[in-house]
Design a protein around this motif. Structure first.
Motif, short mmCIF file in Angstrom:
data_model
loop_
_atom_site.label_atom_id
_atom_site.label_comp_id
_atom_site.label_asym_id
_atom_site.label_seq_id
_atom_site.Cartn_x
_atom_site.Cartn_y
_atom_site.Cartn_z
N PRO A 109 48.75 -3.72 12.83
CA PRO A 109 48.29 -4.50 11.67
C PRO A 109 48.15 -3.66 10.40
N SER A 110 49.17 -2.87 10.11
CA SER A 110 49.12 -1.93 8.98
C SER A 110 49.05 -2.65 7.64
N LEU A 111 48.35 -2.01 6.73
CA LEU A 111 48.34 -2.50 5.35
C LEU A 111 49.65 -2.16 4.67
N SER A 112 50.24 -1.02 5.03
CA SER A 112 51.50 -0.60 4.42
C SER A 112 52.22 0.36 5.36
N ASP A 113 53.46 0.05 5.66
CA ASP A 113 54.30 0.89 6.51
C ASP A 113 55.72 0.43 6.24
N ALA A 114 56.44 1.15 5.42
CA ALA A 114 57.74 0.71 4.92
C ALA A 114 58.63 0.09 6.00
N PHE A 115 58.84 0.79 7.08
CA PHE A 115 59.56 0.22 8.23
C PHE A 115 58.88 0.78 9.45
N GLY A 116 58.02 0.00 10.05
CA GLY A 116 57.24 0.46 11.19
C GLY A 116 58.09 0.65 12.42
N HIS A 117 58.58 1.88 12.62
CA HIS A 117 59.40 2.16 13.80
C HIS A 117 58.65 1.86 15.09
N VAL A 118 57.33 1.90 15.02
CA VAL A 118 56.52 1.57 16.20
C VAL A 118 56.91 0.19 16.72
N LEU A 119 57.08 -0.76 15.83
CA LEU A 119 57.44 -2.12 16.25
C LEU A 119 58.80 -2.14 16.92
N LEU A 120 59.76 -1.46 16.35
CA LEU A 120 61.10 -1.44 16.92
C LEU A 120 61.10 -0.72 18.27
N GLU A 121 60.34 0.36 18.38
CA GLU A 121 60.23 1.06 19.66
C GLU A 121 59.63 0.15 20.73
N ALA A 122 58.58 -0.57 20.37
CA ALA A 122 57.95 -1.49 21.33
C ALA A 122 58.94 -2.57 21.76
N LEU A 123 59.62 -3.16 20.79
CA LEU A 123 60.61 -4.20 21.11
C LEU A 123 61.69 -3.65 22.04
N ALA A 124 62.13 -2.42 21.80
CA ALA A 124 63.16 -1.80 22.64
C ALA A 124 62.68 -1.65 24.08
N CYS A 125 61.38 -1.54 24.26
CA CYS A 125 60.80 -1.44 25.61
C CYS A 125 60.49 -2.82 26.18
N GLY A 126 60.87 -3.86 25.44
CA GLY A 126 60.63 -5.22 25.92
C GLY A 126 59.21 -5.70 25.71
N THR A 127 58.53 -5.13 24.73
CA THR A 127 57.14 -5.50 24.48
C THR A 127 57.05 -6.32 23.19
N PRO A 128 56.57 -7.55 23.27
CA PRO A 128 56.37 -8.36 22.07
C PRO A 128 55.39 -7.64 21.12
N VAL A 129 55.50 -7.95 19.82
CA VAL A 129 54.71 -7.23 18.83
C VAL A 129 53.94 -8.17 17.91
N ILE A 130 52.88 -7.62 17.32
CA ILE A 130 52.15 -8.28 16.24
C ILE A 130 52.16 -7.30 15.08
N GLY A 131 52.67 -7.74 13.95
CA GLY A 131 52.73 -6.90 12.76
C GLY A 131 52.37 -7.68 11.53
N THR A 132 52.39 -7.01 10.40
CA THR A 132 52.09 -7.65 9.12
C THR A 132 53.35 -7.70 8.26
N PRO A 133 53.30 -8.46 7.17
CA PRO A 133 54.46 -8.50 6.28
C PRO A 133 54.75 -7.14 5.64
N ASN A 134 53.79 -6.23 5.69
CA ASN A 134 53.95 -4.92 5.06
C ASN A 134 54.45 -3.86 6.03
N THR A 135 54.95 -4.30 7.16
CA THR A 135 55.59 -3.42 8.13
C THR A 135 57.02 -3.92 8.27
N ALA A 136 57.67 -3.53 9.33
CA ALA A 136 59.03 -4.02 9.59
C ALA A 136 59.03 -5.41 10.19
N ALA A 137 57.87 -5.97 10.41
CA ALA A 137 57.78 -7.26 11.11
C ALA A 137 58.67 -8.35 10.52
N PRO A 138 58.73 -8.53 9.20
CA PRO A 138 59.61 -9.59 8.69
C PRO A 138 61.09 -9.39 9.03
#
Length: 144
Positions: free
Chosen positions: A53-82
């Motif tokens: 739930p970052s306030l700012s993270d240009a492209f949150g690689h954490v989200l992509l890494e989690a997705l690559a492991c088959g883990t659904p994610v919760i992010g904000t519009p200020n990460t890579a989530a959109p």
């Protein structure tokens, strides 16, 4: 949130977080200094959901890494989530600083673990669109 049979795992150094988190001692587990990719992949894969739930993270690689492991994610519009998340399909996007929306997404995940299991395949498929091979194909197509 006081879910029974659930665990919050914080991953990272947490250099500046000690005083903030001290009030919540005993309510979470911390994995500090995780450097090996295999160890991080295990943490993602063992998790029902990854929350950034970052306030700012240009492209949150954490989200992509989690997705690559088959883990659904919760992010904000200020990460890579959109760019990565199709809400309800492979994760959720919550507004920054919206504690109620974040709590609601986490509660949904807790209450719908069967649906989360189904979201795992979608998470992995999403990440595959961002592989280095896909990146090279897109880059070459744009240059030609």
């Amino acid at each position: 949130l006081a879910f029974t049979d659930a665990e919050l795992v914080l991953v990272g150094r947490g250099v500046h977080d000690g005083p903030l988190l001290r009030a919540y001692d005993g309510l979470y587990r911390v994995e500090r200094d995780v450097h090996a990719r295999a160890e991080m992949a295990r943490i993602y894969a063992d998790s029902d959901v990854c929350c950034l739930p970052s306030l700012s993270d240009a492209f949150g690689h954490v989200l992509l890494e989690a997705l690559a492991c088959g883990t659904p994610v919760i992010g904000t519009p200020n990460t890579a989530a959109p760019d990565l998340v199709t809400p309800g399909e492979n994760g959720f996007i919550v507004p920054i600083r919206d504690v109620d929306a974040l709590a609601g997404a986490l509660a949904w995940c807790y209450e719908h673990r069967d649906a989360l299991a189904e979201m795992r395949a979608q998470a992995r498929r999403c990440a595959e669109r961002f592989s280095w091979s896909a990146f090279r194909r897109t880059l070459i197509a744009q240059l030609v």
